[in-house]
Motif scaffolding. Structure first.
Motif, PDB file in Angstrom:
ATOM      1  N   GLY A  36       0.833  -1.215   0.000  1.00  0.00           N
ATOM      2  CA  GLY A  36       0.000   0.000   0.000  1.00  0.00           C
ATOM      3  C   GLY A  36       0.850   1.241   0.000  1.00  0.00           C
ATOM      4  O   GLY A  36       0.425   2.295   0.458  1.00  0.00           O
ATOM      5  N   GLU A  37       2.061   1.077  -0.520  1.00  0.00           N
ATOM      6  CA  GLU A  37       3.002   2.192  -0.438  1.00  0.00           C
ATOM      7  C   GLU A  37       2.743   3.232  -1.525  1.00  0.00           C
ATOM      8  O   GLU A  37       2.105   2.963  -2.524  1.00  0.00           O
ATOM      9  N   ILE A  38       3.319   4.396  -1.292  1.00  0.00           N
ATOM     10  CA  ILE A  38       3.363   5.480  -2.268  1.00  0.00           C
ATOM     11  C   ILE A  38       4.155   4.944  -3.471  1.00  0.00           C
ATOM     12  O   ILE A  38       4.663   3.830  -3.431  1.00  0.00           O
ATOM     13  N   GLN A  60       6.554  13.294   7.783  1.00  0.00           N
ATOM     14  CA  GLN A  60       5.619  12.504   6.977  1.00  0.00           C
ATOM     15  C   GLN A  60       4.406  12.161   7.833  1.00  0.00           C
ATOM     16  O   GLN A  60       4.550  11.720   8.985  1.00  0.00           O
ATOM     17  N   GLY A  62       1.732   9.560   7.893  1.00  0.00           N
ATOM     18  CA  GLY A  62       1.353   8.260   7.330  1.00  0.00           C
ATOM     19  C   GLY A  62       2.534   7.529   6.722  1.00  0.00           C
ATOM     20  O   GLY A  62       2.904   7.787   5.577  1.00  0.00           O
ATOM     21  N   TYR A  64       2.799   3.972   6.964  1.00  0.00           N
ATOM     22  CA  TYR A  64       2.370   2.599   6.679  1.00  0.00           C
ATOM     23  C   TYR A  64       3.523   1.636   6.986  1.00  0.00           C
ATOM     24  O   TYR A  64       4.114   1.710   8.058  1.00  0.00           O
ATOM     25  N   GLY A  66       6.489   1.484   5.623  1.00  0.00           N
ATOM     26  CA  GLY A  66       7.826   2.062   5.665  1.00  0.00           C
ATOM     27  C   GLY A  66       8.557   2.320   4.359  1.00  0.00           C
ATOM     28  O   GLY A  66       9.719   2.725   4.386  1.00  0.00           O
ATOM     29  N   TYR A  67       7.897   2.124   3.224  1.00  0.00           N
ATOM     30  CA  TYR A  67       8.590   2.318   1.938  1.00  0.00           C
ATOM     31  C   TYR A  67       9.159   3.732   1.819  1.00  0.00           C
ATOM     32  O   TYR A  67      10.368   3.926   1.630  1.00  0.00           O
ATOM     33  N   SER A  68       8.290   4.723   1.921  1.00  0.00           N
ATOM     34  CA  SER A  68       8.746   6.119   1.771  1.00  0.00           C
ATOM     35  C   SER A  68       9.698   6.500   2.895  1.00  0.00           C
ATOM     36  O   SER A  68      10.629   7.283   2.692  1.00  0.00           O
ATOM     37  N   ASP A  89       2.286   7.858  12.360  1.00  0.00           N
ATOM     38  CA  ASP A  89       1.235   6.953  11.877  1.00  0.00           C
ATOM     39  C   ASP A  89       0.449   6.455  13.077  1.00  0.00           C
ATOM     40  O   ASP A  89       1.000   6.265  14.163  1.00  0.00           O
ATOM     41  N   ILE A  90      -0.820   6.195  12.855  1.00  0.00           N
ATOM     42  CA  ILE A  90      -1.714   5.796  13.949  1.00  0.00           C
ATOM     43  C   ILE A  90      -1.737   4.276  14.155  1.00  0.00           C
ATOM     44  O   ILE A  90      -2.279   3.788  15.148  1.00  0.00           O
ATOM     45  N   ASP A  91      -1.112   3.541  13.221  1.00  0.00           N
ATOM     46  CA  ASP A  91      -1.209   2.077  13.234  1.00  0.00           C
ATOM     47  C   ASP A  91      -0.002   1.467  13.955  1.00  0.00           C
ATOM     48  O   ASP A  91       1.132   1.540  13.451  1.00  0.00           O
ATOM     49  N   ASP A 117      -2.029  10.164  16.075  1.00  0.00           N
ATOM     50  CA  ASP A 117      -2.919  10.728  15.053  1.00  0.00           C
ATOM     51  C   ASP A 117      -2.231  11.953  14.441  1.00  0.00           C
ATOM     52  O   ASP A 117      -1.836  12.865  15.173  1.00  0.00           O
ATOM     53  N   SER A 143      -4.946   9.406   6.178  1.00  0.00           N
ATOM     54  CA  SER A 143      -6.260   8.747   6.240  1.00  0.00           C
ATOM     55  C   SER A 143      -7.050   8.813   4.932  1.00  0.00           C
ATOM     56  O   SER A 143      -7.900   7.974   4.679  1.00  0.00           O
ATOM     57  N   HIS A 148     -10.721  14.421   8.439  1.00  0.00           N
ATOM     58  CA  HIS A 148      -9.389  14.276   9.027  1.00  0.00           C
ATOM     59  C   HIS A 148      -8.365  15.104   8.249  1.00  0.00           C
ATOM     60  O   HIS A 148      -7.484  15.740   8.845  1.00  0.00           O
TER      61      HIS A 148
HETATM   62  C1  LIG Z   1      -1.306   5.027   2.166  1.00  0.00           C
HETATM   63  S1  LIG Z   1      -0.625   4.654   3.703  1.00  0.00           S
HETATM   64  C2  LIG Z   1       0.893   5.551   3.707  1.00  0.00           C
HETATM   65  C3  LIG Z   1       1.907   4.989   2.766  1.00  0.00           C
HETATM   66  C4  LIG Z   1       3.302   5.498   3.004  1.00  0.00           C
HETATM   67  N1  LIG Z   1       3.409   6.933   2.771  1.00  0.00           N
HETATM   68  C5  LIG Z   1       4.292   4.751   2.140  1.00  0.00           C
HETATM   69  O1  LIG Z   1       4.789   5.284   1.184  1.00  0.00           O
HETATM   70  O2  LIG Z   1       4.531   3.573   2.370  1.00  0.00           O
HETATM   71  C6  LIG Z   1      -1.628   5.559   4.817  1.00  0.00           C
HETATM   72  C7  LIG Z   1      -1.198   5.441   6.273  1.00  0.00           C
HETATM   73  O3  LIG Z   1      -1.893   6.455   6.994  1.00  0.00           O
HETATM   74  C8  LIG Z   1      -2.154   5.986   8.284  1.00  0.00           C
HETATM   75  N2  LIG Z   1      -3.238   6.747   8.917  1.00  0.00           N
HETATM   76  C9  LIG Z   1      -4.574   6.633   8.694  1.00  0.00           C
HETATM   77  N3  LIG Z   1      -5.246   7.466   9.520  1.00  0.00           N
HETATM   78  C10 LIG Z   1      -4.304   8.115  10.256  1.00  0.00           C
HETATM   79  C11 LIG Z   1      -4.375   9.076  11.278  1.00  0.00           C
HETATM   80  N4  LIG Z   1      -5.557   9.533  11.734  1.00  0.00           N
HETATM   81  N5  LIG Z   1      -3.221   9.515  11.833  1.00  0.00           N
HETATM   82  C12 LIG Z   1      -2.032   9.033  11.408  1.00  0.00           C
HETATM   83  N6  LIG Z   1      -1.912   8.104  10.446  1.00  0.00           N
HETATM   84  C13 LIG Z   1      -3.031   7.654   9.877  1.00  0.00           C
HETATM   85  C14 LIG Z   1      -2.510   4.515   8.075  1.00  0.00           C
HETATM   86  O4  LIG Z   1      -2.308   3.799   9.285  1.00  0.00           O
HETATM   87  C15 LIG Z   1      -1.547   4.117   6.950  1.00  0.00           C
HETATM   88  O5  LIG Z   1      -0.417   3.506   7.473  1.00  0.00           O
END
Ligand SMILES: C[S@@+](CC[C@H](N)C(=O)[O-])C[C@H]1O[C@@H](n2cnc3c(N)ncnc32)[C@H](O)[C@@H]1O
Length: 233
Positions: A36-38, A60, A62, A64, A66-68, A89-91, A117, A143, A148
């Motif tokens: 699900g990376e950029i 950054q 988000g 996810y 860790g790619y970016s 990141d929230i996860d 968050d 998100s 948000h």
């Molecule tokens: C599309 S992925 C990011 C991909 C990342 N930039 C990369 O290149 O690998 C979106 C990320 O946003 C995070 N996210 C979603 N809602 C969030 C929030 N409220 N606060 C922080 N991170 C959040 C998700 O947990 C997810 O890991």
């Protein structure tokens, strides 16, 4: 990328050890079913900004899996100018996974991960603390939810210094579908937020794209779009 046969500079600058890390990361994320990376066009844009302008302070929203984060970490290490990335990141599972790869890549000096968050004041405070001030570049890819994203814009943009930049992933019409609440996602958030904020200049690459097309005739080869926001004053 279909129809091409070259190594993009994003990967071309990696050492053999860094190549091995990225390959290992791809294997690990495939096993973890966490793709699900950029993408390369967006990260190449980031690379042009960061390495072309010796940007030292990056946030950054988000990361996810860790790619970016890894690629920006490699850039900062190669530049050797004391640059740092704070990624939020929230996860917890994604953050733990990313931390494992940051450590494995030897990037902990350059990358600080924060679990929280990205629209929360505490996240901004941590970033400012870690970087010794506001970031020169913010990469927003979190998100994709309308409300948000508006909260993120309200939190981060007023604190940006003049001339600094925010890149927003997924600003196209196609990417509005990523808003699970059907509220219009990043694109609608910007449409509603920008008119009240003349202190921000904004350009949306591929805004008009409504069908996903990763190559096609697009000049910027990614159909999810990329927003470029600059703080004017
Ligand atoms: C599309 S992925 C990011 C991909 C990342 N930039 C990369 O290149 O690998 C979106 C990320 O946003 C995070 N996210 C979603 N809602 C969030 C929030 N409220 N606060 C922080 N991170 C959040 C998700 O947990 C997810 O890991």
């Amino acid at each position: 990328m279909p129809g091409t046969d070259y190594v993009p500079p994003l990967y071309g600058v990696l050492s053999d050890d860094e190549w091995a890390i990225v390959e290992g990361w791809y294997d690990d994320t495939e096993r973890a079913d966490s793709i699900g990376e950029i993408n390369v066009p967006a990260m190449s844009f980031v690379q042009g900004l960061v390495m072309g302008s010796a940007i030292r302070t990056i946030v950054q929203l988000g990361h996810y899996y860790g790619y970016s984060t890894l690629l920006v970490g490699f850039m900062l290490r190669a530049m050797g100018n004391g640059g740092r990335l704070v990624s939020i990141d929230i996860d917890p599972k994604a953050t733990e996974f990313t931390q494992k790869w940051v450590d494995r890549a030897g990037l902990s000096e350059y990358v600080h991960l924060y679990l929280g968050d990205s629209a929360d004041q505490r996240s901004l405070d941590v970033a400012v603390d870690e970087l010794g001030g506001m970031a020169q570049l913010i990469i927003l890819d979190s998100s994709h939810q309308y409300a948000h994203t508006v909260r993120e814009l309200d939190l981060w943009v007023p604190r940006m210094e003049p001339s600094t930049l925010m890149l927003l992933h997924d600003t196209s019409t196609f990417a509005t579908a990523f808003d699970t609440g059907g509220a219009g996602g990043v694109q609608k958030a910007l449409d509603d937020w920008l008119p009240g904020h003349p202190e921000a200049a904004f350009l949306s690459l591929n805004r008009q794209v409504s069908q996903f097309d990763s190559a096609g005739d697009l000049a910027y080869k990614y159909g999810c779009g990329l927003g470029i926001l600059q703080r004017l004053r």
